[in-house]
Design an enzyme around this catalytic site. Sequence first.
Site, PDB file in Angstrom:
ATOM      1  N   TYR A   1     -14.513  -5.300   3.186  1.00  0.00           N
ATOM      2  CA  TYR A   1     -13.125  -5.654   2.863  1.00  0.00           C
ATOM      3  C   TYR A   1     -12.877  -7.083   3.338  1.00  0.00           C
ATOM      4  CZ  TYR A   1      -8.126  -5.998   2.555  1.00  0.00           C
ATOM      5  OH  TYR A   1      -6.869  -6.433   2.233  1.00  0.00           O
TER       6      TYR A   1
ATOM      7  N   TYR B   1       0.816  -1.227   0.000  1.00  0.00           N
ATOM      8  CA  TYR B   1       0.000   0.000   0.000  1.00  0.00           C
ATOM      9  C   TYR B   1       0.836   1.257   0.000  1.00  0.00           C
ATOM     10  CZ  TYR B   1      -4.059  -2.854   1.033  1.00  0.00           C
ATOM     11  OH  TYR B   1      -5.053  -3.774   0.967  1.00  0.00           O
TER      12      TYR B   1
ATOM     13  N   ASP C   1     -16.959 -13.155   8.356  1.00  0.00           N
ATOM     14  CA  ASP C   1     -15.536 -12.816   8.283  1.00  0.00           C
ATOM     15  C   ASP C   1     -15.174 -12.127   9.600  1.00  0.00           C
ATOM     16  OD1 ASP C   1     -13.060 -11.671   7.979  1.00  0.00           O
ATOM     17  OD2 ASP C   1     -13.421 -10.917   5.946  1.00  0.00           O
TER      18      ASP C   1
ATOM     19  N   LYS D   1      -5.516 -12.575  11.655  1.00  0.00           N
ATOM     20  CA  LYS D   1      -5.112 -11.422  12.478  1.00  0.00           C
ATOM     21  C   LYS D   1      -4.814 -11.786  13.933  1.00  0.00           C
ATOM     22  CE  LYS D   1      -6.245  -7.580   9.671  1.00  0.00           C
ATOM     23  NZ  LYS D   1      -7.290  -7.567   8.663  1.00  0.00           N
TER      24      LYS D   1
HETATM   25  C1  PLP Z   1      -7.344  -7.907   7.178  1.00  0.00           C
HETATM   26  C2  PLP Z   1      -8.628  -8.513   6.764  1.00  0.00           C
HETATM   27  C3  PLP Z   1      -8.683  -9.515   5.784  1.00  0.00           C
HETATM   28  C4  PLP Z   1      -7.460  -9.981   5.031  1.00  0.00           C
HETATM   29  O1  PLP Z   1      -6.526 -10.559   5.851  1.00  0.00           O
HETATM   30  P1  PLP Z   1      -4.973 -10.631   5.374  1.00  0.00           P
HETATM   31  O2  PLP Z   1      -4.329 -11.471   6.400  1.00  0.00           O
HETATM   32  O3  PLP Z   1      -4.486  -9.217   5.350  1.00  0.00           O
HETATM   33  O4  PLP Z   1      -4.971 -11.256   4.017  1.00  0.00           O
HETATM   34  C5  PLP Z   1      -9.908 -10.064   5.496  1.00  0.00           C
HETATM   35  N1  PLP Z   1     -11.025  -9.671   6.127  1.00  0.00           N
HETATM   36  C6  PLP Z   1     -11.017  -8.717   7.082  1.00  0.00           C
HETATM   37  C7  PLP Z   1     -12.287  -8.348   7.778  1.00  0.00           C
HETATM   38  C8  PLP Z   1      -9.820  -8.096   7.416  1.00  0.00           C
HETATM   39  O5  PLP Z   1      -9.819  -7.120   8.330  1.00  0.00           O
END
Ligand code: PLP
Length: 424
Positions: free
Chosen positions: A145, A17, A237, A266
């Site tokens: 996202y 980025y 997600d 994460k």
């Molecule tokens: C960060 C994120 C992703 C992607 O995860 P990466 O490990 O960066 O590929 C997917 N969904 C959400 C809600 C996120 O915050």
Amino acid sequence: MNRPLQERDQRVIWHPYTQHKDMLPPIPIVRGKGTLLFDENGQAYIDAISSWWVNIHGHSHPYIAEKLYEQARQLEHVIFTGFTHEPAVRLAERLIDLLPGGPSRIFYSDNGSTAVEVAIKMAIQYWRNREGAPRRKILAFSHAYHGDTFGAMSVSGRSVFTAAFRDYLFDVHFIDTPTAENLGELSSFIRERSGEIACFIYEPLLQGAGGMRIYEAALLDELLAVAAESGIICIADEILTGFGRTGKLFASEWLHSRPDMICLSKGLTGGTMALGVTAASPGIFDAFLSDDRSKTLFHGHSFTANPLACAAALASLDLLEDPDCLRRIRLITERQVAFATRIREYPMVRNLRTLGTVLAFELNAGKDEYTNTVGIKLTAESLQKGVYLRPLGNTVYIMPPYCITEMELDRVYEFLIGFIAKGA
Ligand SMILES: *Cc1c(COP(=O)(O)O)cnc(C)c1O
């Protein structure tokens, strides 16, 4: 004498980025401890965004480090077809016990984006395995996202970040997040297309990278009920919202509806190692059981279920389940709400909101707002004050590691008040 690290970096590294034409020299970080990151000169920065939302227990946590070391001496990696190992199985058992919705299987991958890819592939193949005329469409929220790989990008809101790839992204039904006003309309939209929609992927309660947008649990619940009624596979997600961020262990716990699949990453390893999880319900898994080999889920990664990553995740769960950690999550939640009351009246503050340990608002910044330079200015000033904040455009947010002390949190707040008091 070696060249300075910054200079060496600028010759060989391509940062995420980052527009390298006008980037500021990156700050070399040599050490982390608790909430603090230390640069080469010993200057400390409070990591108020948990290093892109991953670091929930603070940096270089000694307990996680210890467990990693033990695992590294025992077994660092092994192929995960035809073999298994204790950390992967133990982590799956613990996640299955903790996750809402009663998932029965854990599929490991490498990060958030791959966890989403796996969920989408499972959902699409589920319908293909089950029926002659499979459902082909995916439902997602605008401003969503879900990651940066092609499938994950496809189900994410279209923006400047995806523009270059627009022609290569598959077609998705995007709907707005629910409000009291649009709920009826959204529900009919889903009902009318129910026969063609394979799955619905959503970030429960909090859309992160799309601008820290918070929406109401009760309304999402109603949408999920409509989706479930229509046989649509619901994919939560929880890559950002998982592991205590929203004040519950998982954001889905604020809801009555239960997801069919959950994506995690994460905070999963406490931000120590890259690891992704896709949890699936028994109904999903069973659709892949067959004598017909074409019904197999043909997906895997070299580092699937890496033992080191699983060991870090187990250690992170130990820390998370400590009552002291849960107490600190509650304390941060209260402090964020109290801070929100303090800054509500500043003319520079708009759309102030909190959810669990997250606080966010938009900066009213006159013409600056459109070029988003105000966010960059805020980061630069925060670093001078020993605080690290990184707004998304003009959306400022605080998302601290749970170990942040009250004094550290106060320093973040004092910096922000100083910034917004100056005005645009
Ligand atoms: C960060 C994120 C992703 C992607 O995860 P990466 O490990 O960066 O590929 C997917 N969904 C959400 C809600 C996120 O915050």
